[in-house]
Enzyme design. Sequence first.
Site, short mmCIF file in Angstrom:
data_model
loop_
_atom_site.label_atom_id
_atom_site.label_comp_id
_atom_site.label_asym_id
_atom_site.label_seq_id
_atom_site.Cartn_x
_atom_site.Cartn_y
_atom_site.Cartn_z
N GLY A 221 0.79 -1.18 -0.12
CA GLY A 221 -0.09 -0.06 0.13
C GLY A 221 0.83 1.37 -0.07
NE ARG B 240 4.59 -1.31 4.53
CZ ARG B 240 3.28 -1.71 4.67
NH1 ARG B 240 2.77 -2.63 3.86
NH2 ARG B 240 2.61 -0.80 5.26
NE ARG C 55 -2.07 10.05 -10.28
CZ ARG C 55 -3.19 10.76 -9.92
NH1 ARG C 55 -3.51 11.05 -8.63
NH2 ARG C 55 -4.05 11.50 -10.83
NE ARG D 72 -3.85 -5.37 0.89
CZ ARG D 72 -3.17 -4.35 1.67
NH1 ARG D 72 -2.22 -3.81 1.18
NH2 ARG D 72 -3.78 -4.16 2.78
CB ILE D 73 3.41 -7.30 1.45
CG1 ILE D 73 3.95 -6.40 0.35
CG2 ILE D 73 4.00 -8.85 1.10
CD1 ILE D 73 5.25 -6.15 0.48
N GLY D 74 0.40 -6.07 3.29
CA GLY D 74 -0.19 -5.04 3.84
C GLY D 74 -0.25 -5.26 5.41
CB SER D 75 -0.94 -2.89 7.93
OG SER D 75 -1.43 -1.72 7.37
CD GLU E 177 -7.42 -5.75 2.82
OE1 GLU E 177 -8.57 -5.72 2.78
OE2 GLU E 177 -6.64 -5.84 2.16
CD GLU F 21 -5.56 -1.44 0.71
OE1 GLU F 21 -5.64 -2.30 1.56
OE2 GLU F 21 -5.58 -0.35 0.97
CB SER G 231 -0.61 -2.23 11.84
OG SER G 231 -1.90 -1.87 11.23
CG ASP G 232 -4.91 -1.02 13.57
OD1 ASP G 232 -4.30 -0.83 12.55
OD2 ASP G 232 -6.14 -1.14 13.73
NE ARG H 278 1.58 1.46 11.57
CZ ARG H 278 0.33 1.31 10.86
NH1 ARG H 278 0.44 1.12 9.52
NH2 ARG H 278 -0.70 1.69 11.34
N1 HPA Z 1 -9.10 -0.49 9.34
C1 HPA Z 1 -8.90 -0.43 8.07
N2 HPA Z 1 -8.06 -0.82 7.25
C2 HPA Z 1 -6.63 -1.02 8.13
C3 HPA Z 1 -6.56 -1.01 9.49
C4 HPA Z 1 -8.11 -0.59 10.25
O1 HPA Z 1 -7.74 -0.57 11.40
N3 HPA Z 1 -5.35 -1.09 10.14
C5 HPA Z 1 -4.79 -1.47 9.08
N4 HPA Z 1 -5.29 -1.07 7.84
#
Ligand code: HPA
Length: 261
Positions: free
Chosen positions: A40, A44, A63, A107-110, A199, A201, A223-224, A237
Amino acid sequence: MSTRTNLIPSKKKPPGEFHFMSIHIEAKPGEIAPAVLLAGDPLRAKHVAETMLTDAKCYNNVRGMLGYTGYYKGVRMSVQGTGIGMPSISLYATELIAEYGVKHLIRIGSCGAMQPALKLRDVLLAMSASTDSNMNRRAIGDMDFAPTADFYLLNQAWEVAKHENIPVHIGPILSTDSFYDFSPGSWRLWAEFGLLAVEMETAALYTLAARRRVQALTLLTVSDHLDTGEQLSAQDRQTAFTEMVKIGLETVYRLYSPGAV
Ligand code: HPA
């Protein structure tokens, strides 16, 4: 029996097939590998290219959505920023597939965890992606398509995780359109259906991949936590993502070096 069922060619070509008039990616033909990791955050993507790939060359700066191609253990692969949300990832994924011939997208995401069993830094393999978005309904005449990971990629990633001793959760996730939801507790209903995390996507990525007969998989790091409110710091992160990125790189490596492990 082949597990690559989604590679059965479609009789109908999806719309938007135009060649090398890519709007958001300025790479020349051949500069992008057939397997791409999607991050994303473009920084990263840069970090992965600079720390995990050798001989990495930047092919996109439109961009500031950086994209690089390099080598991991001798296998050529790319890593591309996608931005946040389903419209953004969709335009990069579409151009990668339709104009650069990309066949494997990881995809490598959080993500934000929705279940008590999940902790910060945990790694997830997203088996399916429910969504509150209208994008998929528009794609399929107001009906519901069930976006799922490519089984072959999912299975490879699972094998890699076991081999590397990286504990992972495998299950369904939510792709939402709203990071800051107007009704903040609404995620709890999805959690009741067993969704692991949220997430922004994957539902669009899996749907696009299915329609265009390529393989897609999402790997996520927590991540949360939506229930406890805990969050990783920006610094944390970066380091927490290392294991997930390793799974992504090794999964691509195995695709191109069968029997090497
Ligand atoms: N909500 C949506 N997308 C996210 C979140 C979240 O809490 N954390 C990381 N990507």
